[in-house]
Design an enzyme around this catalytic site. Structure first.
Site, PDB file in Angstrom:
ATOM      1  N   LYS A   1      33.728 -10.739  -4.726  1.00 51.26           N
ATOM      2  CA  LYS A   1      32.601 -11.334  -4.003  1.00 51.26           C
ATOM      3  C   LYS A   1      31.319 -10.695  -4.498  1.00 51.26           C
ATOM      4  CE  LYS A   1      31.275 -10.415   0.337  1.00 51.26           C
ATOM      5  NZ  LYS A   1      31.178 -10.449   1.806  1.00 51.26           N
TER       6      LYS A   1
ATOM      7  N   ARG B   1      35.182 -13.799   8.413  1.00 53.74           N
ATOM      8  CA  ARG B   1      36.150 -12.733   8.133  1.00 53.74           C
ATOM      9  C   ARG B   1      35.744 -11.426   8.794  1.00 53.74           C
ATOM     10  NH1 ARG B   1      33.368  -8.348   5.710  1.00 53.74           N
ATOM     11  NH2 ARG B   1      33.270  -8.476   3.443  1.00 53.74           N
TER      12      ARG B   1
ATOM     13  N   ASN C   1      19.974  -5.888  22.216  1.00 54.01           N
ATOM     14  CA  ASN C   1      19.554  -6.043  20.831  1.00 54.01           C
ATOM     15  C   ASN C   1      18.209  -5.353  20.650  1.00 54.01           C
ATOM     16  OD1 ASN C   1      20.109  -7.375  18.183  1.00 54.01           O
ATOM     17  ND2 ASN C   1      18.119  -8.322  18.582  1.00 54.01           N
TER      18      ASN C   1
ATOM     19  N   SER D   1      22.150  -3.610  11.608  1.00 55.85           N
ATOM     20  CA  SER D   1      21.881  -2.960  10.315  1.00 55.85           C
ATOM     21  C   SER D   1      21.214  -1.609  10.539  1.00 55.85           C
ATOM     22  CB  SER D   1      20.987  -3.850   9.442  1.00 55.85           C
ATOM     23  OG  SER D   1      19.789  -4.193  10.135  1.00 55.85           O
TER      24      SER D   1
ATOM     25  N   GLY E   1      28.655  -3.242  11.802  1.00 51.01           N
ATOM     26  CA  GLY E   1      27.351  -3.452  11.186  1.00 51.01           C
ATOM     27  C   GLY E   1      27.351  -3.254   9.680  1.00 51.01           C
ATOM     28  N   THR E   2      26.228  -3.576   9.066  1.00 55.75           N
ATOM     29  CA  THR E   2      26.062  -3.497   7.613  1.00 55.75           C
ATOM     30  C   THR E   2      26.469  -2.121   7.093  1.00 55.75           C
ATOM     31  OG1 THR E   2      24.202  -5.005   7.783  1.00 55.75           O
ATOM     32  CG2 THR E   2      24.425  -3.784   5.728  1.00 55.75           C
ATOM     33  N   ASP E   3      27.343  -2.093   6.108  1.00 45.34           N
ATOM     34  CA  ASP E   3      27.854  -0.819   5.598  1.00 45.34           C
ATOM     35  C   ASP E   3      27.223  -0.467   4.261  1.00 45.34           C
ATOM     36  OD1 ASP E   3      30.101   0.168   7.454  1.00 45.34           O
ATOM     37  OD2 ASP E   3      30.498  -1.965   7.243  1.00 45.34           O
TER      38      ASP E   3
ATOM     39  N   LYS F   1      24.072   4.188   6.697  1.00 47.33           N
ATOM     40  CA  LYS F   1      24.153   3.347   7.903  1.00 47.33           C
ATOM     41  C   LYS F   1      24.715   4.140   9.066  1.00 47.33           C
ATOM     42  CE  LYS F   1      27.310   0.911   9.371  1.00 47.33           C
ATOM     43  NZ  LYS F   1      28.334   0.818  10.474  1.00 47.33           N
TER      44      LYS F   1
END
Length: 335
Positions: free
Chosen positions: A81, A124, A173, A213, A234-236, A240
């Protein structure tokens, strides 16, 4: 004498094209769950493995870009990917995560399929957290907590609601103006929704999903109740952080892949601080395969660090490709 110019020409091949619209139509939450659960199990028994991740800031548009790849000997899924995170996309009417998945023939190395990766990345990622809920959350979990309300949070909420009989959703949030969109999803699936503080999410929720993030802790160990299950999604990337390292220390920690968890995932900080070691982190696949008991008491705090491995992407892309080929009008391009 006329030469046969085609005799030594390389043979052509056909590659399947699966668009974003096709992926949305063909890959359901249940199909994604089954594919991700199976590949986590294959990873744990050594039948599937990820290759090292490349993920870098490109120095333009605040973007993070990279490659995730791997090979599953059980399903013969081989691929990569390519994509990343563009934080300014939301202002352009686009999703922040942009990616494309390439599937290759493991016998020849030739391209088999080119698959849109945006929808599949979201579904996913949600499947991974829902796998952790299915295997680690208490059966009597009734309140779902959401930390984050971006595009992927909607997928997370829907997938989680399929695994436990939740009666309510509480959410926080950093940008509260985004919460009504998440509330609309909760209402759509019949769950009451309340916007609260991050601490209040922890006070009330039995299952908490973090999907931000963030680069600094949003949740602390003192806030988490006994018996909570957390899925940190969350974004890795290097640096992070969504939870403080002490929370990892009070939890039984599971992950998709230990190497990523301690390098670009949530556990990088706990390991660096000496609170956890690599051996304290368990593959979720071991629980799926029955070689680890998972949750052992109702008071246990369980934590799943979902780092997003390339094999997840290949698994759901393979589902999309098979469904497209079985459909009425698959699209191929000659290479």
């Amino acid at each position: 004498m006329q030469c046969d110019t085609d005799r030594n020409a390389a043979p052509t091949t056909e590659a399947l094209i699966v668009s974003e619209a096709d992926c949305e139509r063909l890959v359901s939450s249940d199909l994604a769950f089954d594919a991700v659960e199976a590949v986590f199990g294959a990873m744990a028994c050594g039948d599937a493995y990820n290759f090292p991740v490349v993920r870098e800031a490109i120095g333009h548009a605040g973007a993070l870009y990279g490659f995730k790849s791997g090979f599953d000997r059980a399903s013969l899924a081989l691929g990569v990917k390519s994509g990343g995170y563009w934080p300014g996309n939301v202002d352009k009417g686009l999703t922040n995560h942009q990616s494309t998945i390439f599937l290759f023939n493991p016998d020849t190395g030739r391209l088999k399929a080119l698959v849109g990766g945006n929808h599949l990345t979201a579904i996913r990622t949600a499947a991974a957290s829902s796998v952790s809920i299915a295997h680690l959350a208490r059966q009597d979990a009734r309140v779902l907590g959401m930390i984050g309300a971006g595009h992927q949070a909607q997928f997370q909420l829907r997938a989680a609601a399929e695994r436990r009989n939740f009666e309510k959703v509480v959410a926080w949030n950093p940008h509260p103006e985004m919460l009504p969109r998440l509330g609309a999803v909760a209402n759509e699936i019949g769950l009451p929704f309340e916007a609260v503080s991050a601490e209040a999410v922890c006070m009330h929720a039995d299952v908490i999903i973090t999907i931000t993030s963030a680069f600094e802790p949003l949740l602390t160990a003192e806030w988490i109740r006994p018996g909570t299950h957390l899925a940190c999604m969350g974004t890795d990337t290097v640096g992070k952080q969504e939870i403080d390292a002490a929370l990892a220390g009070k939890s039984s920690v599971f992950t998709d892949e230990v190497a990523q968890s301690i390098s670009i995932g949530e556990m990088q900080h706990a390991v660096a601080a000496g609170i956890l070691s690599k051996g304290d982190i368990t593959s979720i696949g071991a629980v799926i395969n029955g070689t680890h008991p998972g949750r052992t008491s109702d008071d246990q705090v369980t934590l799943f660090d979902g780092t997003g491995v390339g094999l997840q992407d290949l698994a759901v892309a393979a589902v999309a490709a098979r469904a497209a080929i079985a459909g009425d009008d698959p699209v191929f391009v000659t290479l």
